[in-house]
Design a protein around this motif. Structure first.
Motif, PDB file in Angstrom:
ATOM      1  N   GLY A   1      -6.545   2.891  -2.978  1.00  9.61           N
ATOM      2  CA  GLY A   1      -7.539   3.272  -1.986  1.00  9.61           C
ATOM      3  C   GLY A   1      -7.118   4.536  -1.261  1.00  9.61           C
ATOM      4  N   ARG A   2      -7.879   4.918  -0.271  1.00 14.38           N
ATOM      5  CA  ARG A   2      -7.632   6.167   0.448  1.00 14.38           C
ATOM      6  C   ARG A   2      -6.586   5.993   1.554  1.00 14.38           C
ATOM      7  NH1 ARG A   2      -6.902  10.910  -0.207  1.00 14.38           N
ATOM      8  NH2 ARG A   2      -7.658  12.201   1.428  1.00 14.38           N
ATOM      9  N   ARG A   3      -6.327   4.786   1.986  1.00 14.77           N
ATOM     10  CA  ARG A   3      -5.432   4.536   3.133  1.00 14.77           C
ATOM     11  C   ARG A   3      -4.031   4.105   2.704  1.00 14.77           C
ATOM     12  NH1 ARG A   3      -6.503   7.242   6.732  1.00 14.77           N
ATOM     13  NH2 ARG A   3      -5.358   5.926   8.140  1.00 14.77           N
ATOM     14  N   PHE A   4      -3.535   4.608   1.599  1.00  9.79           N
ATOM     15  CA  PHE A   4      -2.188   4.253   1.169  1.00  9.79           C
ATOM     16  C   PHE A   4      -1.163   5.098   1.941  1.00  9.79           C
ATOM     17  CE2 PHE A   4      -3.148   7.879  -1.491  1.00  9.79           C
ATOM     18  CZ  PHE A   4      -1.945   8.536  -1.644  1.00  9.79           C
TER      19      PHE A   4
ATOM     20  N   TRP B   1       0.335  20.646   2.649  1.00 12.90           N
ATOM     21  CA  TRP B   1      -0.481  20.040   1.596  1.00 12.90           C
ATOM     22  C   TRP B   1      -0.770  18.575   1.944  1.00 12.90           C
ATOM     23  CZ3 TRP B   1      -0.358  15.973  -1.792  1.00 12.90           C
ATOM     24  CH2 TRP B   1      -1.314  15.992  -2.813  1.00 12.90           C
ATOM     25  N   LEU B   2       0.259  17.849   2.359  1.00 15.69           N
ATOM     26  CA  LEU B   2       0.084  16.439   2.731  1.00 15.69           C
ATOM     27  C   LEU B   2      -0.868  16.313   3.922  1.00 15.69           C
ATOM     28  CD1 LEU B   2       3.824  15.390   2.365  1.00 15.69           C
ATOM     29  CD2 LEU B   2       1.943  14.629   0.892  1.00 15.69           C
ATOM     30  N   TRP B   3      -0.751  17.217   4.888  1.00 14.54           N
ATOM     31  CA  TRP B   3      -1.627  17.216   6.074  1.00 14.54           C
ATOM     32  C   TRP B   3      -3.071  17.503   5.668  1.00 14.54           C
ATOM     33  CZ3 TRP B   3      -1.496  15.813  11.024  1.00 14.54           C
ATOM     34  CH2 TRP B   3      -2.463  16.314  11.884  1.00 14.54           C
ATOM     35  N   ASP B   4      -3.265  18.506   4.796  1.00 17.66           N
ATOM     36  CA  ASP B   4      -4.615  18.875   4.339  1.00 17.66           C
ATOM     37  C   ASP B   4      -5.296  17.719   3.616  1.00 17.66           C
ATOM     38  OD1 ASP B   4      -4.358  21.411   5.379  1.00 17.66           O
ATOM     39  OD2 ASP B   4      -3.891  22.365   3.450  1.00 17.66           O
ATOM     40  N   LYS B   5      -4.519  16.897   2.930  1.00 19.32           N
ATOM     41  CA  LYS B   5      -5.068  15.752   2.198  1.00 19.32           C
ATOM     42  C   LYS B   5      -5.160  14.512   3.082  1.00 19.32           C
ATOM     43  CE  LYS B   5      -5.237  18.130  -1.555  1.00 19.32           C
ATOM     44  NZ  LYS B   5      -6.470  18.783  -1.892  1.00 19.32           N
ATOM     45  N   SER B   6      -4.783  14.644   4.361  1.00 24.44           N
ATOM     46  CA  SER B   6      -4.812  13.538   5.332  1.00 24.44           C
ATOM     47  C   SER B   6      -4.019  12.323   4.837  1.00 24.44           C
ATOM     48  CB  SER B   6      -6.255  13.120   5.637  1.00 24.44           C
ATOM     49  OG  SER B   6      -6.977  14.200   6.148  1.00 24.44           O
ATOM     50  N   LEU B   7      -2.868  12.581   4.246  1.00 25.61           N
ATOM     51  CA  LEU B   7      -2.054  11.493   3.722  1.00 25.61           C
ATOM     52  C   LEU B   7      -1.092  10.971   4.776  1.00 25.61           C
ATOM     53  CD1 LEU B   7      -1.252  12.801   0.146  1.00 25.61           C
ATOM     54  CD2 LEU B   7      -2.858  11.018   0.805  1.00 25.61           C
ATOM     55  N   ASN B   8      -0.956   9.660   4.824  1.00 27.20           N
ATOM     56  CA  ASN B   8       0.016   9.011   5.688  1.00 27.20           C
ATOM     57  C   ASN B   8       1.347   9.013   4.935  1.00 27.20           C
ATOM     58  OD1 ASN B   8       1.156   7.476   7.754  1.00 27.20           O
ATOM     59  ND2 ASN B   8       0.563   5.568   6.782  1.00 27.20           N
TER      60      ASN B   8
ATOM     61  N   LYS C   1       0.817  -1.210   0.000  1.00 28.79           N
ATOM     62  CA  LYS C   1       0.000   0.000   0.000  1.00 28.79           C
ATOM     63  C   LYS C   1       0.858   1.270   0.000  1.00 28.79           C
ATOM     64  CE  LYS C   1      -4.038  -0.029   0.810  1.00 28.79           C
ATOM     65  NZ  LYS C   1      -5.172   0.173  -0.065  1.00 28.79           N
ATOM     66  N   ILE C   2       2.123   1.151  -0.420  1.00 30.02           N
ATOM     67  CA  ILE C   2       3.008   2.316  -0.459  1.00 30.02           C
ATOM     68  C   ILE C   2       3.089   2.842  -1.889  1.00 30.02           C
ATOM     69  CG2 ILE C   2       5.384   3.156  -0.181  1.00 30.02           C
ATOM     70  CD1 ILE C   2       5.733   1.197   2.097  1.00 30.02           C
ATOM     71  N   LEU C   3       3.021   4.149  -2.013  1.00 26.84           N
ATOM     72  CA  LEU C   3       3.256   4.823  -3.283  1.00 26.84           C
ATOM     73  C   LEU C   3       4.636   5.468  -3.167  1.00 26.84           C
ATOM     74  CD1 LEU C   3       2.049   5.527  -6.031  1.00 26.84           C
ATOM     75  CD2 LEU C   3       1.197   7.632  -5.016  1.00 26.84           C
ATOM     76  N   TRP C   4       5.621   4.851  -3.826  1.00 30.91           N
ATOM     77  CA  TRP C   4       7.006   5.303  -3.790  1.00 30.91           C
ATOM     78  C   TRP C   4       7.178   6.431  -4.796  1.00 30.91           C
ATOM     79  CZ3 TRP C   4       9.744   2.718  -0.125  1.00 30.91           C
ATOM     80  CH2 TRP C   4       9.265   1.473   0.271  1.00 30.91           C
TER      81      TRP C   4
ATOM     82  N   LEU D   1      -2.612  12.093  -6.015  1.00 22.80           N
ATOM     83  CA  LEU D   1      -3.873  11.412  -5.716  1.00 22.80           C
ATOM     84  C   LEU D   1      -4.418  10.675  -6.936  1.00 22.80           C
ATOM     85  CD1 LEU D   1      -5.536  14.077  -3.395  1.00 22.80           C
ATOM     86  CD2 LEU D   1      -4.305  11.983  -2.760  1.00 22.80           C
ATOM     87  N   GLN D   2      -4.218  11.248  -8.125  1.00 24.49           N
ATOM     88  CA  GLN D   2      -4.666  10.572  -9.342  1.00 24.49           C
ATOM     89  C   GLN D   2      -3.876   9.282  -9.575  1.00 24.49           C
ATOM     90  OE1 GLN D   2      -7.422  11.510 -11.237  1.00 24.49           O
ATOM     91  NE2 GLN D   2      -7.085   9.426 -11.978  1.00 24.49           N
ATOM     92  N   SER D   3      -2.576   9.318  -9.309  1.00 25.40           N
ATOM     93  CA  SER D   3      -1.764   8.102  -9.435  1.00 25.40           C
ATOM     94  C   SER D   3      -2.244   7.035  -8.463  1.00 25.40           C
ATOM     95  CB  SER D   3      -0.286   8.408  -9.177  1.00 25.40           C
ATOM     96  OG  SER D   3       0.275   9.138 -10.229  1.00 25.40           O
TER      97      SER D   3
END
Length: 183
Positions: A135-138, A156-163, A54-57, A126-128
């Motif tokens: 999914g949303r929990r990557f 930006w990463l915080w606003d998008k709630s990205l881990n 679930k990692i996007l490198w 996010l499109q990638s």
């Protein structure tokens, strides 16, 4: 037959000592703190196979259009001329991938900075992830480059709630995208 040159004598002495001309290896300068952090990072993430799926490198790279992105390169070749260009040129790219496939690849015009990086993330990250069905929990991976750790990028990463995967410093070879760029 003439006298051997100093260079020949020195070269022979070095060879007798087991020393030969080779291209220099490049590796990051690591402190004890870096080494400890790398071991801890590996221990924390060694057993999390499902997490790796679930990692996007991601990363940027510079690709030379002619020649190599190196100061000196030794090669074996037949005699003759190697064509060269006065100004070889290069392109900068940002890309990402998951365990399943590659995401978007973006050409970067000019010098990369935090504003361009934020724009690339906004238009492509996010499109990638969606195209790769993460999914949303990557988990998003980026290294510790200053434009990645800039306040605007972090916001930006915080606003998008990205881990975001915490990343050890001085460790570009941990990132599997480096192997993808080489291929």
């Amino acid at each position: 037959m003439g006298e051997p040159s100093r260079r020949t004598i020195i070269s022979a002495a070095l060879h007798q000592s087991g020393l030969y001309v080779r291209g220099a290896r490049h590796k990051p300068l690591l402190s004890k703190r870096h080494m400890t952090a790398h071991v801890e990072f590996a221990k924390r993430h060694l057993k999390t196979r499902t997490m790796r799926n679930k990692i996007l490198w991601s990363d940027e790279t510079k690709i030379e259009l002619f020649g190599l992105n190196a100061k000196r390169c030794h090669v074996w070749r037949t005699p003759g001329t190697i064509p060269t260009v006065k100004h070889g040129g290069s392109i900068m790219l940002w890309g990402c991938f998951s365990s399943e496939w590659t995401g978007r690849l973006v050409s970067i015009e000019g010098k990369m900075n935090k504003a361009k990086y934020s724009k690339i993330l906004n238009e492509n990250l996010l499109q990638s992830a969606q195209d790769l069905r993460l999914g949303r929990r990557f988990t998003f991976q980026q290294d510790n480059d200053p434009k990645h750790t800039a306040k605007t990028t972090q916001e930006w990463l915080w606003d998008k709630s990205l881990n975001v995967l915490e990343w050890p410093s001085q460790r570009p070879d941990f990132n599997p995208i480096e192997h993808l760029w080489r291929d």
